[in-house]
Motif scaffolding. Structure first.
Motif, PDB file in Angstrom:
ATOM      1  N   GLY A   1       0.808  -1.219   0.000  1.00 19.40           N
ATOM      2  CA  GLY A   1       0.000   0.000   0.000  1.00 19.40           C
ATOM      3  C   GLY A   1       0.840   1.267   0.000  1.00 19.40           C
ATOM      4  N   ALA A   2       1.951   1.235   0.722  1.00 18.23           N
ATOM      5  CA  ALA A   2       2.781   2.447   0.815  1.00 18.23           C
ATOM      6  C   ALA A   2       3.334   2.838  -0.551  1.00 18.23           C
ATOM      7  N   PHE A   3       3.652   1.832  -1.376  1.00 15.65           N
ATOM      8  CA  PHE A   3       4.389   2.109  -2.604  1.00 15.65           C
ATOM      9  C   PHE A   3       3.537   2.094  -3.866  1.00 15.65           C
ATOM     10  N   ASP A   4       2.228   2.121  -3.739  1.00 17.70           N
ATOM     11  CA  ASP A   4       1.387   2.329  -4.919  1.00 17.70           C
ATOM     12  C   ASP A   4       0.230   3.220  -4.517  1.00 17.70           C
ATOM     13  N   GLN A   5       0.279   4.455  -4.978  1.00 15.34           N
ATOM     14  CA  GLN A   5      -0.736   5.432  -4.569  1.00 15.34           C
ATOM     15  C   GLN A   5      -2.077   5.232  -5.246  1.00 15.34           C
ATOM     16  N   ARG A   6      -2.184   4.232  -6.115  1.00 18.14           N
ATOM     17  CA  ARG A   6      -3.498   3.881  -6.648  1.00 18.14           C
ATOM     18  C   ARG A   6      -4.298   3.073  -5.630  1.00 18.14           C
ATOM     19  N   ILE A   7      -3.632   2.523  -4.625  1.00 22.01           N
ATOM     20  CA  ILE A   7      -4.320   1.698  -3.627  1.00 22.01           C
ATOM     21  C   ILE A   7      -5.021   2.612  -2.632  1.00 22.01           C
ATOM     22  N   ALA A   8      -6.339   2.517  -2.584  1.00 18.20           N
ATOM     23  CA  ALA A   8      -7.134   3.471  -1.810  1.00 18.20           C
ATOM     24  C   ALA A   8      -7.284   3.063  -0.349  1.00 18.20           C
ATOM     25  N   LEU A   9      -7.065   1.789  -0.046  1.00 18.19           N
ATOM     26  CA  LEU A   9      -7.270   1.315   1.330  1.00 18.19           C
ATOM     27  C   LEU A   9      -6.306   0.172   1.625  1.00 18.19           C
ATOM     28  N   THR A  10      -5.561   0.302   2.722  1.00 18.79           N
ATOM     29  CA  THR A  10      -4.590  -0.726   3.115  1.00 18.79           C
ATOM     30  C   THR A  10      -4.888  -1.158   4.542  1.00 18.79           C
ATOM     31  N   MET A  11      -4.898  -2.471   4.779  1.00 24.47           N
ATOM     32  CA  MET A  11      -5.330  -3.001   6.077  1.00 24.47           C
ATOM     33  C   MET A  11      -4.370  -4.091   6.567  1.00 24.47           C
ATOM     34  N   PRO A  12      -3.206  -3.682   7.084  1.00 19.88           N
ATOM     35  CA  PRO A  12      -2.266  -4.685   7.594  1.00 19.88           C
ATOM     36  C   PRO A  12      -2.737  -5.241   8.932  1.00 19.88           C
ATOM     37  N   ILE A  13      -2.572  -6.543   9.119  1.00 23.64           N
ATOM     38  CA  ILE A  13      -2.998  -7.209  10.347  1.00 23.64           C
ATOM     39  C   ILE A  13      -1.770  -7.825  11.030  1.00 23.64           C
ATOM     40  N   GLU A  14      -1.560  -7.486  12.301  1.00 24.84           N
ATOM     41  CA  GLU A  14      -0.528  -8.131  13.136  1.00 24.84           C
ATOM     42  C   GLU A  14       0.773  -8.353  12.367  1.00 24.84           C
ATOM     43  N   SER A  15       1.317  -7.259  11.847  1.00 26.70           N
ATOM     44  CA  SER A  15       2.431  -7.383  10.898  1.00 26.70           C
ATOM     45  C   SER A  15       3.771  -7.686  11.563  1.00 26.70           C
ATOM     46  N   GLY A  16       3.978  -7.227  12.789  1.00 31.31           N
ATOM     47  CA  GLY A  16       5.224  -7.538  13.495  1.00 31.31           C
ATOM     48  C   GLY A  16       6.451  -6.884  12.888  1.00 31.31           C
ATOM     49  N   SER A  17       7.618  -7.297  13.391  1.00 30.74           N
ATOM     50  CA  SER A  17       8.903  -6.712  12.970  1.00 30.74           C
ATOM     51  C   SER A  17       9.070  -6.821  11.457  1.00 30.74           C
ATOM     52  N   ALA A  18       9.507  -5.735  10.847  1.00 32.64           N
ATOM     53  CA  ALA A  18       9.603  -5.556   9.394  1.00 32.64           C
ATOM     54  C   ALA A  18       8.263  -5.138   8.799  1.00 32.64           C
ATOM     55  N   GLY A  19       7.266  -4.967   9.676  1.00 36.64           N
ATOM     56  CA  GLY A  19       5.980  -4.415   9.257  1.00 36.64           C
ATOM     57  C   GLY A  19       5.810  -3.023   9.849  1.00 36.64           C
ATOM     58  N   VAL A  20       4.700  -2.817  10.545  1.00 33.38           N
ATOM     59  CA  VAL A  20       4.352  -1.485  11.042  1.00 33.38           C
ATOM     60  C   VAL A  20       5.254  -0.978  12.188  1.00 33.38           C
ATOM     61  N   PRO A  21       5.691  -1.803  13.147  1.00 30.17           N
ATOM     62  CA  PRO A  21       6.397  -1.267  14.327  1.00 30.17           C
ATOM     63  C   PRO A  21       7.632  -0.441  13.977  1.00 30.17           C
ATOM     64  N   ILE A  22       7.823   0.656  14.721  1.00 30.94           N
ATOM     65  CA  ILE A  22       9.035   1.453  14.486  1.00 30.94           C
ATOM     66  C   ILE A  22      10.261   0.572  14.775  1.00 30.94           C
ATOM     67  N   PHE A  23      11.229   0.630  13.863  1.00 33.29           N
ATOM     68  CA  PHE A  23      12.451  -0.179  14.028  1.00 33.29           C
ATOM     69  C   PHE A  23      13.150   0.194  15.334  1.00 33.29           C
ATOM     70  N   ARG A  24      13.143   1.491  15.653  1.00 32.02           N
ATOM     71  CA  ARG A  24      13.848   1.965  16.847  1.00 32.02           C
ATOM     72  C   ARG A  24      13.243   1.423  18.144  1.00 32.02           C
ATOM     73  N   GLY A  25      11.970   1.031  18.115  1.00 33.73           N
ATOM     74  CA  GLY A  25      11.328   0.587  19.344  1.00 33.73           C
ATOM     75  C   GLY A  25      11.405  -0.910  19.575  1.00 33.73           C
ATOM     76  N   ILE A  26      11.722  -1.667  18.538  1.00 32.82           N
ATOM     77  CA  ILE A  26      11.647  -3.130  18.599  1.00 32.82           C
ATOM     78  C   ILE A  26      12.593  -3.735  19.648  1.00 32.82           C
ATOM     79  N   PRO A  27      13.873  -3.291  19.714  1.00 37.77           N
ATOM     80  CA  PRO A  27      14.758  -3.905  20.725  1.00 37.77           C
ATOM     81  C   PRO A  27      14.257  -3.661  22.144  1.00 37.77           C
ATOM     82  N   GLY A  28      13.872  -2.434  22.475  1.00 33.59           N
ATOM     83  CA  GLY A  28      13.433  -2.121  23.840  1.00 33.59           C
ATOM     84  C   GLY A  28      12.139  -2.817  24.212  1.00 33.59           C
ATOM     85  N   GLU A  29      11.284  -3.033  23.231  1.00 30.68           N
ATOM     86  CA  GLU A  29      10.010  -3.682  23.523  1.00 30.68           C
ATOM     87  C   GLU A  29      10.165  -5.190  23.679  1.00 30.68           C
TER      88      GLU A  29
END
Ligand code: MCU
Length: 432
Positions: A239-267
């Motif tokens: 969804g991020a890389f094609d602006q023709r996509i009108a709706l994106t719905m990621p589910i439980e994506s985990g590391s390499a998905g939605v979570p900030i990379f900087r927060g993963i080690p501390g969490e």
């Protein structure tokens, strides 16, 4: 916009960012183009990547350009977004090539075929289609993998399901120097582009074919994407890389998905080196950052921001720390600042207020917001405001992660710099 606690339900504190006043301030859905007509509307923006990287333990400011100046108008976002796109390709996911020289294929009520050729190489893949009841043309949601996404609810809402097999385009289980699948048949098995971006390229080619087919069965302007877990990572990047996509719905994506990379080690989520090493999901360049995400010039809150003003409905699971739900909430809150600055704060939803902790379970709580998002962004029959429903089990605090504040962006183009004063300075400079 202040975050207001609205209700407490069992163990989960529900916070909603969208107040009535804010929803009213949002540009009505009908007035805003909710998807661009092209894959990358910032393709003409000149982007010069930094020559060296500076470590920053906080999240980079999405509103500050690579040249250090801050954007001041909403129209500045288009080329700032292009900078984020380039950074994310170079350092995180790998390059997404532009549309190949030839893309052909067919759309029927039961399937889509895609044939691609470029620079003397060609490859093909296909996807099955399940239409909803009623009369078309229909919007469609690309569903990755056979689990997690509520395909019955999608079809009941009136959208078709395109059953996409990402492995046909980028296989798992290969070493990084011998990647396989339709993408790598064209761009080479030693391409440094990771699987998530290869999967994104494949969905973009499906949309090319839907566009060319003339719109009798599937509407080319109403495509969504979803998937759970590794396919949630995929949905997010697609969804991020094609602006023709009108709706994106990621589910439980985990590391390499939605979570900030900087927060993963501390969490204590799946480590960056584990996610990087498990499968070639991320681009090869990410290998330099698995033990120092603070050196990344971009983080996933800015990938979230790349969606604005398009629909983004992030579903997450606060019961599994390995998924990084706290870091995912920070990504959503950080990216939502850009949505708000653009006047479309109601177009993003983050929802981790759920009871069932099983990974990729089908959840009743998500059915209504899922259908509301389909109505708003694909069918264009609804205008429900999005919300931040962050479980208190795993809620991050954006203030801990940023030093920047969100600017008030003007509506129009930036005013050009004022012309220099015509009068010479009254005091001549003193000579040393
Ligand atoms: C959450 O996504 C992944 C996770 O990153 C992997 O470590 C694990 O092996 O698989 C998860 C998944 O895709 O589950 C279906």
């Amino acid at each position: 916009v202040a975050v207001a606690a609205l209700a407490t339900a069992g163990a989960a504190t529900v916070v909603a960012r969208t107040t009535t006043a804010e929803a009213a301030a949002d540009v009505p859905a009908a007035a805003v183009p909710l998807a661009a007509g092209v894959e990358d509307e910032g393709a003409d923006c000149a982007v010069t990547l930094p020559g060296s990287l500076t470590a920053n333990s906080r999240l980079p400011d999405p509103f500050t350009r690579l040249n250090g100046t801050r954007i001041s108008s909403r129209s500045d976002w288009r080329c700032r977004r292009a900078e984020i796109r380039e950074l994310a390709e170079r350092y995180v996911y790998g390059d997404k090539p532009a549309k190949p020289a030839s893309v052909t294929g067919t759309v029927s009520s039961s399937g889509i075929t895609v044939n691609v050729s470029h620079n003397g190489r060609s490859s093909s893949f296909s996807a099955s289609v399940s239409l909803p009841s009623g009369t078309g043309p229909f919007p469609a949601v690309v569903v990755l993998g056979g689990f997690g996404a509520d395909t019955a609810a999608i079809r009941a809402a009136g959208a078709a399901v395109i059953n996409y097999d990402p492995y046909a385009v980028g296989r798992e289980g290969t070493p990084r120097n011998n990647k396989q699948g339709a993408f790598y048949s064209i761009y080479g098995s030693s391409s440094s582009t990771g699987l998530l971006m290869a999967w994104a390229w494949g969905v973009s080619r499906i949309i090319d074919v839907i566009e060319q087919a003339g719109g009798n069965i599937l509407r080319p302007d109403a495509t969504g994407v979803t998937g759970c877990s590794r396919f949630g990572k995929g949905a997010f990047v697609i969804g991020a890389f094609d602006q023709r996509i009108a709706l994106t719905m990621p589910i439980e994506s985990g590391s390499a998905g939605v979570p900030i990379f900087r927060g993963i080690p501390g969490e204590g989520a799946q480590s960056l080196s584990s996610a990087y090493g498990e499968q070639p999901w991320l681009g090869d360049a990410f290998g330099s950052f698995t033990s120092n995400p603070n050196s990344l010039p971009v983080d996933t809150h800015e990938v979230v921001a790349m969606f604005a003003p398009r629909g983004l409905f992030i579903m997450d699971n606060p019961h599994i720390t390995n998924l990084g739900p706290r870091s995912a909430s920070v990504a959503a809150l950080g990216g939502a600042e850009v949505y708000q600055a653009l006047g479309v704060g109601g177009n993003i939803t983050y929802w981790s207020d759920i009871q069932d902790g099983n990974h990729c379970a089908n959840r009743a709580e998500w059915r209504t917001p899922l259908q509301q998002n389909i109505q708003k962004f694909l069918l264009k029959t609804g205008n429900a405001a999005g919300a931040m429903r962050i479980s208190s089990r795993a809620s991050g605090n954006l203030a801990d992660w940023r030093t920047w504040q969100t600017p008030t962006l003007s509506d129009g183009p930036t005013t050009p710099p004022t012309t220099p004063p015509t009068n010479p300075p009254t005091t001549p400079p003193t000579t040393p």
